[in-house]
Design a protein around this motif. Sequence first.
Motif, PDB file in Angstrom:
ATOM      1  N   GLY A   1       0.785  -1.227   0.000  1.00 15.25           N
ATOM      2  CA  GLY A   1       0.000   0.000   0.000  1.00 15.25           C
ATOM      3  C   GLY A   1       0.817   1.277   0.000  1.00 15.25           C
ATOM      4  O   GLY A   1       0.256   2.369  -0.014  1.00 15.25           O
TER       5      GLY A   1
ATOM      6  N   ARG B   1      -3.461   2.984   2.227  1.00 14.84           N
ATOM      7  CA  ARG B   1      -4.607   2.415   2.956  1.00 14.84           C
ATOM      8  C   ARG B   1      -4.910   3.145   4.263  1.00 14.84           C
ATOM      9  O   ARG B   1      -6.029   3.091   4.752  1.00 14.84           O
ATOM     10  CB  ARG B   1      -4.357   0.935   3.224  1.00 14.84           C
TER      11      ARG B   1
ATOM     12  N   TRP C   1     -12.968   1.775   4.104  1.00 16.24           N
ATOM     13  CA  TRP C   1     -12.692   0.934   2.922  1.00 16.24           C
ATOM     14  C   TRP C   1     -13.777  -0.122   2.865  1.00 16.24           C
ATOM     15  O   TRP C   1     -14.054  -0.784   3.859  1.00 16.24           O
ATOM     16  CB  TRP C   1     -11.359   0.195   3.085  1.00 16.24           C
TER      17      TRP C   1
END
Length: 155
Positions: A22, A45, A51
């Motif tokens: 990420g 992230r 998410w």
Amino acid sequence: MAQLGDWMETIPFPVLVTDPSGMIECSNAQFAKRFPSLTDKRNFRDLFNKWEEIGNHLLTVDFQGDLYLLLSHPITSQGKEMILYLVSDGSLVSHLQQKIAELDKLNRELDAIIENSYDAIYITDHNGTTLKTNSAIERITGIPKEYYYGKNTNI
């Protein structure tokens, strides 16, 4: 990485590339314009409040109260495994999810109305194939309502 960056600039949407963990590797000018604080080498992230995976390689994320749709795809550049993210406005997805929830509620209400009707209700498709019946048909005919499912009324 320069070739990848040049290619990314031809895409008219915000695009970001991360390593598999990420960490941001590079982004295009469209991404930098929409997310100016996210272009440095940070973990992608950790930057979003929410998410949610909504399909294979499809995510919705929340950034500062706005919903975005991310399409992710694994890529290899110069022998290095990475993930490419194409970013789009996700407000339509949120609207569609709300409409689906409303339709589910209405469908449950309709099912309850059909099932609790004193009269027999027999629903078929355009070919005459039985899609749904209610319990009143059992009371009237003595035949379990499941017997009728998939049967054609034209035969």
